[in-house]
Design a protein around this motif. Structure first.
Motif, short mmCIF file in Angstrom:
data_model
loop_
_atom_site.label_atom_id
_atom_site.label_comp_id
_atom_site.label_asym_id
_atom_site.label_seq_id
_atom_site.Cartn_x
_atom_site.Cartn_y
_atom_site.Cartn_z
N HIS A 166 -0.28 -0.04 2.30
CA HIS A 166 0.79 0.88 1.86
C HIS A 166 0.32 1.85 0.77
CE1 HIS A 166 5.22 1.61 1.52
NE2 HIS A 166 4.84 2.09 0.36
N HIS A 220 -0.55 5.97 0.66
CA HIS A 220 -0.06 6.94 -0.33
C HIS A 220 -1.23 7.66 -1.00
CE1 HIS A 220 4.20 6.39 -0.24
NE2 HIS A 220 4.22 5.16 -0.71
N ASP A 271 5.46 3.77 -6.64
CA ASP A 271 6.69 3.73 -5.85
C ASP A 271 7.49 2.48 -6.18
OD1 ASP A 271 5.32 1.74 -4.52
OD2 ASP A 271 5.41 2.69 -2.55
N ASP A 331 7.71 7.48 1.46
CA ASP A 331 7.06 6.76 2.54
C ASP A 331 6.79 7.63 3.78
OD1 ASP A 331 6.77 4.61 0.99
OD2 ASP A 331 8.19 3.32 2.03
FE LIG Z 1 5.91 3.61 -0.77
#
Ligand SMILES: [Fe+2]
Length: 640
Positions: A142, A146, A165, A348
């Protein structure tokens, strides 16, 4: 030719992105097609669009990549559940069926869904579900997704990277370094300590929707006083110099429940959360200001730490918290970073783009040529006079569908809608004149933006000089809360003459003050006003885009990435001496930004907008036939 489809889905803001030989060919969020804001379902429509942009089928893809690792996320859910049992049992039970049904069976699901892109008919495509595609399916991490979305499209050869985040698998923020085609993340903060979740907790507590109302909290903050900062620091979140924070879980319930805060939190702040849609009081403004102050402090700590650790002079950012443009403005002004670049789809949705680029550069080890490396990049100070030099790989974020002149005229003719067609060269001054006459104009032209901000291809625009424009646009066009500020679009060549900003802000992700020479001096009585009473004071020559603290969330417009928009603002500047207009997203509250001409016309007719521009066709509201709908459209959208 190597084609890579990046996918983000099943949490928040699903999206697809197609990268062909390292070039971002297309990217779009699913919500724009399904008209369901923050749609988290598999981005079947966005995928279909991306493939059509390149003229290929799903079968012709080489790689499909998902932006995070579902099993790691499952691991976090399971561990969190065990930690907080039995309190977490109900939320675990709620999450389980979805995990069992969809997320854990991700490879099969992705294959089945992508089979549907080959046929519009669900019935027929269902038969293809067993189909074996030749492409390889890969999963990213994840925060690496990013980080890739932050660094790879940036103009820099090398830079520090910061991602922040709510939470990915376990990480909630990470710091690293990007060089050439390599990214190394060296430090991370882990769940449940999370700046994103802390901000979301206050979003929830002040009565706004988590994962979408954070922008409102940021907009509300300048009306308040930072009364709760010491309470937060002493009891709720310990802030450390290295940018990490430790959150006291006694006050939160996001680990074990679907609520963000609990009774202990309520007690500390003197009452239950504000009920959504109830009156906003000074208390919510003070809470908003306090969490904004905390957030800025943590972001400054994180970025200063990143500067020390990496020794870099440039910074790239992504993750939902990177949309906090007030904090970003301070990073630029108050840290040693000379340049910062922020991924416009920082949330996202941008993970789809990040993972696709990561497959190209990292997995396939393909070299990366940034603008800086190819000699196309110059610092902003060197290119003030209209010479575009600051290029990144995002194409201005104009990565979505475009409607041809023919398809727009066909739409208008079939529907028998009156319009006037202009030549491309006439259009900028026609639109500029409408704006100068204080008309509110819906602008639909060029490729739709990727990311949460409208950047002049699906925008509602108006006169920044008008003292009424903010309340007209909030109440009659957007049907949203009156306190919310609007953003200016300014020619990039003129930005420093109007704002205290000496750099590009192409994606509306930096906040800076309106220049002192354009501000109006407030009287002592006006200065003494509190909260929302500050709203109606004319603070500058461009009051519609000047927030109560004189700040503005700036979009600098480049001629090469959005020529028509640049020319409209330039024509408006020639007419009025002010090369600044109001730019807000083309939608009403709770609605995703418009995508098709049909969406734009519908939104135009539902609101008190005066004109609609569809490429070179201009529609006057007064000429339109009555717009009758069988149902009350206001029930169509869940308020955000
Ligand atoms: Fe995220």
């Amino acid at each position: 030719m190597t084609s890579i489809l990046g996918i983000s889905a099943f949490y928040h803001d699903s999206a697809a992105c197609l990268v062909v030989d390292g070039d971002i060919v297309a990217a779009a969020q699913e919500e724009r097609f399904t008209r369901k804001k923050h749609d988290h379902n598999f981005p079947i429509n966005a995928s279909r669009y991306c493939l059509s942009e390149a003229g290929i089928t799903a079968d012709e893809l080489d790689y499909v990549a998902f932006y995070d690792k579902p099993l790691l996320k499952f691991d976090r859910l399971l561990e969190t559940y065990l930690d907080y049992s039995p309190a977490g049992f109900s939320s675990f039970l709620k999450a389980m069926p979805l995990w069992m049904r969809e997320k854990l069976w991700m490879p099969d699901l992705i294959r089945t869904e992508l089979a549907k892109t080959e046929d519009d008919d669900d019935e027929r495509s269902a038969k293809k579900r067993g189909k074996k595609f030749k492409w390889k399916l890969l999963f990213g991490d994840h925060h690496e997704s990013h980080a890739a979305s932050a660094f790879y499209p940036s103009p820099f050869e090398q830079a520090a990277i910061l991602t922040v985040d709510g939470v990915g698998e376990w990480a909630t923020s990470s710091i690293g370094i990007g060089k050439g085609n390599e990214i190394t993340l060296s430090k991370e903060l882990r769940f449940p300590d999370s700046l994103g979740l802390l901000y979301s907790a206050f979003t929830y507590y002040t009565g706004f929707k988590v994962n979408s109302g954070e922008y409102k909290v940021m907009g509300l903050a300048p009306y308040g006083e930072p009364k709760y900062v010491s309470l937060i620091k002493e009891h709720i979140a310990e802030i450390r110099d290295d940018g990490s924070l430790r959150m006291n879980q006694d006050y939160f319930s996001y680990s074990e429940g679907l609520r963000m805060t609990n009774g202990t939190f309520d007690k500390a702040f003197g009452g239950p959360p504000r009920k959504p849609e109830s009156k906003i009081t000074q208390r919510e403004m003070d809470l908003a200001r306090s969490i904004q102050v905390i957030t800025e402090e943590v972001i400054l700590n994180m970025t200063r730490y990143a500067a020390r650790e990496t020794g870099m002079k440039r910074l790239c950012m992504a993750g939902g918290v990177a949309l906090n443009c007030v904090a970003n403005g301070r990073v630029l002004r108050e840290t040693s970073f000379k340049d910062i670049w922020i991924q416009p789809a920082a949330g996202d949705a941008g993970g789809a783009l990040g993972i696709a680029l990561a497959i190209w550069h990292r997995y396939l080890n393909q070299p990366r040529t940034s603008a800086e490396m190819s000699g196309k990049w110059e610092p902003f100070s060197a290119c003030k006079n209209g010479v575009p030099a600051y290029a990144d790989g995002m194409k201005g974020a104009y990565l979505g569908p475009r409607d041809s002149e023919e398809s727009i005229e066909r739409f208008l003719t079939q529907r028998n809608l009156p319009y006037k067609k202009y030549s491309r060269s006439e259009l900028p001054s026609v639109v500029a004149e409408l704006i100068a006459a204080e008309k509110v104009v819906g602008l639909h032209q060029g490729r739709m933006e990727f990311g949460p901000r409208a950047l002049g291809t699906r925008s509602i625009i108006g006169d920044a000089r008008s003292p009424q424009m903010q309340s007209v646009m909030n109440l009659k066009i957007k049907y949203r809360e009156s306190f919310r500020p609007f953003a200016p679009s300014v020619l990039r060549e003129e930005v420093s003459k109007w704002f205290d900003l000496e750099t590009d802000s192409p994606y509306m992700l930096l906040v800076a003050d309106v220049g002192a020479q354009h501000r109006h001096q407030m009287t002592a009585a006006e200065e003494a006003l509190w909260g929302i009473d500050k709203l109606n004071l004319k603070r500058s020559e461009i009051p519609a885009v000047t927030h109560v603290d004189y700040s503005a969330r700036i979009q600098t417009v480049r001629r090469d990435t959005n020529p028509l928009y640049w020319e409209i603002i330039a024509a408006f500047g020639d007419m009025t001496g002010v090369p600044v207009i109001v730019n807000t997203s083309f939608n009403v509250r709770g609605e995703p930004i418009v995508c098709t001409p049909e969406d734009s016309y519908r939104c135009f007719m539902r609101t008190e907008m005066d004109y609609l521009v569809l490429e070179t066709c201009v529609l006057d509201k007064k000429d339109q036939p009555p717009f009758v709908e069988s149902k009350n459209w206001r029930n169509e959208f869940t308020l955000d």
